[in-house]
Design a protein around this motif. Structure first.
Motif, PDB file in Angstrom:
ATOM      1  N   LEU A   1       6.737   0.413   6.781  1.00 61.94           N
ATOM      2  CA  LEU A   1       6.053  -1.097   7.292  1.00 61.94           C
ATOM      3  C   LEU A   1       4.879  -0.906   8.417  1.00 61.94           C
ATOM      4  CD1 LEU A   1       7.335  -1.435  10.390  1.00 61.94           C
ATOM      5  CD2 LEU A   1       8.900  -2.660   9.191  1.00 61.94           C
ATOM      6  N   GLN A   2       4.630  -1.907   9.088  1.00 64.05           N
ATOM      7  CA  GLN A   2       3.205  -1.612   9.832  1.00 64.05           C
ATOM      8  C   GLN A   2       3.482  -1.936  11.249  1.00 64.05           C
ATOM      9  OE1 GLN A   2      -1.186  -2.920   8.549  1.00 64.05           O
ATOM     10  NE2 GLN A   2      -1.355  -3.049  10.255  1.00 64.05           N
TER      11      GLN A   2
ATOM     12  N   SER B   1       0.849  -1.349   0.621  1.00 65.98           N
ATOM     13  CA  SER B   1      -0.296  -0.251   0.046  1.00 65.98           C
ATOM     14  C   SER B   1       0.311   1.036   0.225  1.00 65.98           C
ATOM     15  CB  SER B   1      -1.098  -0.135   0.851  1.00 65.98           C
ATOM     16  OG  SER B   1       0.192  -0.209   2.336  1.00 65.98           O
ATOM     17  N   VAL B   2       1.954   1.235   1.052  1.00 66.04           N
ATOM     18  CA  VAL B   2       2.971   2.415   0.745  1.00 66.04           C
ATOM     19  C   VAL B   2       3.094   2.329  -0.797  1.00 66.04           C
ATOM     20  CG1 VAL B   2       5.038   2.947   1.876  1.00 66.04           C
ATOM     21  CG2 VAL B   2       3.121   2.292   3.269  1.00 66.04           C
TER      22      VAL B   2
ATOM     23  N   PRO C   1      -6.204  -0.373   4.916  1.00 66.83           N
ATOM     24  CA  PRO C   1      -6.547   0.478   4.953  1.00 66.83           C
ATOM     25  C   PRO C   1      -6.510   1.966   4.466  1.00 66.83           C
ATOM     26  CG  PRO C   1      -4.221  -0.481   4.884  1.00 66.83           C
ATOM     27  CD  PRO C   1      -5.907  -1.581   3.930  1.00 66.83           C
ATOM     28  N   GLU C   2      -7.061   3.037   4.542  1.00 66.41           N
ATOM     29  CA  GLU C   2      -7.652   3.878   4.004  1.00 66.41           C
ATOM     30  C   GLU C   2      -6.321   4.550   2.736  1.00 66.41           C
ATOM     31  OE1 GLU C   2      -9.578   8.263   4.482  1.00 66.41           O
ATOM     32  OE2 GLU C   2      -7.279   8.102   5.411  1.00 66.41           O
ATOM     33  N   LEU C   3      -5.235   4.063   2.383  1.00 64.96           N
ATOM     34  CA  LEU C   3      -3.929   4.705   2.071  1.00 64.96           C
ATOM     35  C   LEU C   3      -4.387   3.708   0.299  1.00 64.96           C
ATOM     36  CD1 LEU C   3      -1.017   6.259   1.475  1.00 64.96           C
ATOM     37  CD2 LEU C   3      -0.121   4.325   2.266  1.00 64.96           C
ATOM     38  N   ALA C   4      -5.025   2.462   1.258  1.00 67.48           N
ATOM     39  CA  ALA C   4      -5.649   1.696  -0.615  1.00 67.48           C
ATOM     40  C   ALA C   4      -6.281   1.760  -1.084  1.00 67.48           C
ATOM     41  CB  ALA C   4      -4.623   0.233   0.111  1.00 67.48           C
ATOM     42  N   SER C   5      -7.082   3.097  -0.392  1.00 67.99           N
ATOM     43  CA  SER C   5      -8.546   3.135  -1.303  1.00 67.99           C
ATOM     44  C   SER C   5      -8.147   4.722  -2.353  1.00 67.99           C
ATOM     45  CB  SER C   5      -9.575   4.086  -0.033  1.00 67.99           C
ATOM     46  OG  SER C   5      -9.043   4.499   1.201  1.00 67.99           O
ATOM     47  N   HIS C   6      -6.956   5.107  -1.961  1.00 64.05           N
ATOM     48  CA  HIS C   6      -6.032   6.444  -2.954  1.00 64.05           C
ATOM     49  C   HIS C   6      -6.608   6.116  -4.431  1.00 64.05           C
ATOM     50  CE1 HIS C   6      -3.888   8.379   0.349  1.00 64.05           C
ATOM     51  NE2 HIS C   6      -5.402   8.163   1.482  1.00 64.05           N
ATOM     52  N   SER C   7      -6.859   6.270  -5.003  1.00 58.88           N
ATOM     53  CA  SER C   7      -7.359   6.461  -6.951  1.00 58.88           C
ATOM     54  C   SER C   7      -7.686   5.389  -7.183  1.00 58.88           C
ATOM     55  CB  SER C   7      -6.022   6.646  -7.081  1.00 58.88           C
ATOM     56  OG  SER C   7      -4.570   8.066  -7.213  1.00 58.88           O
ATOM     57  N   LEU C   8      -9.335   5.546  -6.147  1.00 54.53           N
ATOM     58  CA  LEU C   8     -10.066   4.237  -6.717  1.00 54.53           C
ATOM     59  C   LEU C   8     -10.844   4.306  -8.404  1.00 54.53           C
ATOM     60  CD1 LEU C   8     -12.388   3.867  -3.585  1.00 54.53           C
ATOM     61  CD2 LEU C   8     -10.050   2.198  -4.687  1.00 54.53           C
ATOM     62  N   PRO C   9     -10.543   3.531  -9.087  1.00 56.28           N
ATOM     63  CA  PRO C   9     -11.374   3.570 -10.185  1.00 56.28           C
ATOM     64  C   PRO C   9     -12.980   3.750 -10.335  1.00 56.28           C
ATOM     65  CG  PRO C   9     -11.509   1.138  -9.335  1.00 56.28           C
ATOM     66  CD  PRO C   9     -10.361   1.949  -8.637  1.00 56.28           C
ATOM     67  N   LYS C  10     -13.191   4.121 -11.439  1.00 57.89           N
ATOM     68  CA  LYS C  10     -15.429   4.330 -10.397  1.00 57.89           C
ATOM     69  C   LYS C  10     -16.545   4.016 -10.263  1.00 57.89           C
ATOM     70  CE  LYS C  10     -14.318   8.234 -14.052  1.00 57.89           C
ATOM     71  NZ  LYS C  10     -14.748   9.243 -15.654  1.00 57.89           N
ATOM     72  N   THR C  11     -15.669   2.423 -10.452  1.00 54.61           N
ATOM     73  CA  THR C  11     -16.405   1.266 -10.551  1.00 54.61           C
ATOM     74  C   THR C  11     -17.084   0.567  -8.587  1.00 54.61           C
ATOM     75  OG1 THR C  11     -14.722  -0.488 -11.135  1.00 54.61           O
ATOM     76  CG2 THR C  11     -16.457   0.402 -12.828  1.00 54.61           C
ATOM     77  N   ILE C  12     -15.885   1.286  -7.573  1.00 53.36           N
ATOM     78  CA  ILE C  12     -15.648   0.948  -6.739  1.00 53.36           C
ATOM     79  C   ILE C  12     -15.485   2.229  -5.211  1.00 53.36           C
ATOM     80  CG2 ILE C  12     -14.002   0.154  -4.992  1.00 53.36           C
ATOM     81  CD1 ILE C  12     -12.568  -1.540  -7.006  1.00 53.36           C
TER      82      ILE C  12
END
Length: 293
Positions: free
Chosen positions: A146-147, A100-101, A239-250
């Motif tokens: 890392l986490q 995700s990073v 994690p919220e970081l993994a939700s950046h720049s999502l495709p329009k279908t999500i």
């Protein structure tokens, strides 16, 4: 044998005179003579034939001259390499990071780093938190992201992000237009788990919400997670970081309860020196995180 002695020797060979060499070196001739006696004693051979008008090299001195010059040249080259690294005019920086990073935070940081320090080579290793820690501990990577947790005896750490988890759903899903959700509402859903410590956090949260999640798939690839969610094969707690720049279908939906959060930390070896390049990268990461708030 000291490097300065090699320099003295070469200057005498060039000047063919102890007196002229001492003047050029701005030192007393007796001190220069003593240094050469020390060098000859260490080498076990006379280097000079001291004449009344001119000093010449012995056979041993002639054999030693090119090697002394090469040693000094190598020392100067080593100084330049160190200086280039210190001034970010060269060298190499190896970064290890969780997916995700590496996918969502580092691309812009690396682009900015490349513009500012174009001569520093960069290598990015994408690993789980455990493998990131191993890469830093073994010296394969200079710095890792890392986490936590990690061993405080082994690593220096600096938290750079504290972020919540969110729910990824297909926009066609019944929750696709929801603003927030309680995790217990998802007891009957199929889950796509993001491998690594994020998976452990999500799994524990589901259990705290009172249900054992039905796992449809697990993947360590962020794009695979998104593709499976978009295809309607399940929902994902990430994690919220993994939700950046999502495709329009999500759609990303905030999780109201239970509260879920993780930290991302930069790590390097305890007692180790964080290189100038790693320090510069860390400053850019911190600046990017602040700008994204």
């Amino acid at each position: 044998m000291e490097l300065y002695q090699l320099g003295y020797f070469l200057e005498i060979a060039r000047q063919r005179s102890f007196t002229r060499a001492a003047e050029h070196l701005r030192m007393a001739q007796p001190a220069l003579s003593q240094q050469m006696k020390n060098l000859e004693a260490e080498l076990g051979a006379a280097l000079f034939i001291r004449g009344r008008r001119e000093t010449q090299l012995t056979a041993a001195g002639k054999a030693f001259e090119p090697r002394a010059a090469a040693l000094l040249a190598q020392a100067e080259a080593a100084k330049l390499v160190v200086s280039d690294v210190a001034q970010l005019r060269g060298g190499r920086l190896v970064i290890a990071a969780i997916p995700s990073v590496s996918a969502c935070l580092l691309p812009e940081v690396i682009r900015a780093f490349g513009k500012q320090h174009a001569k520093v080579g960069l290598q990015l290793l994408e690993e789980s938190s455990e493998r990131v820690a191993e890469s830093v501990e073994s010296g394969v990577a200079d710095i890792g992201f890392l986490q936590p947790p990690v061993s405080q005896r082994t690593f220096e750490t600096r938290v750079i992000i504290a972020e919540p988890f969110v729910l990824l759903v297909a926009k066609a899903h019944a929750l696709g237009k929801a603003r927030e959700v309680a995790l217990k509402q998802l007891a009957d859903e199929s889950f796509i788990f993001y491998k690594g410590r994020a998976r452990d956090t999500a799994l524990e949260a589901c259990r705290k919400a009172g249900f054992e999640p039905r796992i449809a798939c697990e993947s360590g690839e962020l794009e695979t997670i998104r593709a499976l969610v978009a295809a309607g094969l399940g929902v994902a707690v990430v994690p919220e970081l993994a939700s950046h720049s999502l495709p329009k279908t999500i759609q990303a939906v905030r999780i109201r309860e239970p509260k879920m959060q993780r930290q991302i930390a930069a790590v390097w070896k305890k007692g180790g020196h964080l290189s100038p390049a790693a320090q510069a990268l860390l400053r850019l990461v911190s600046a990017a995180e602040m700008a994204g708030r």
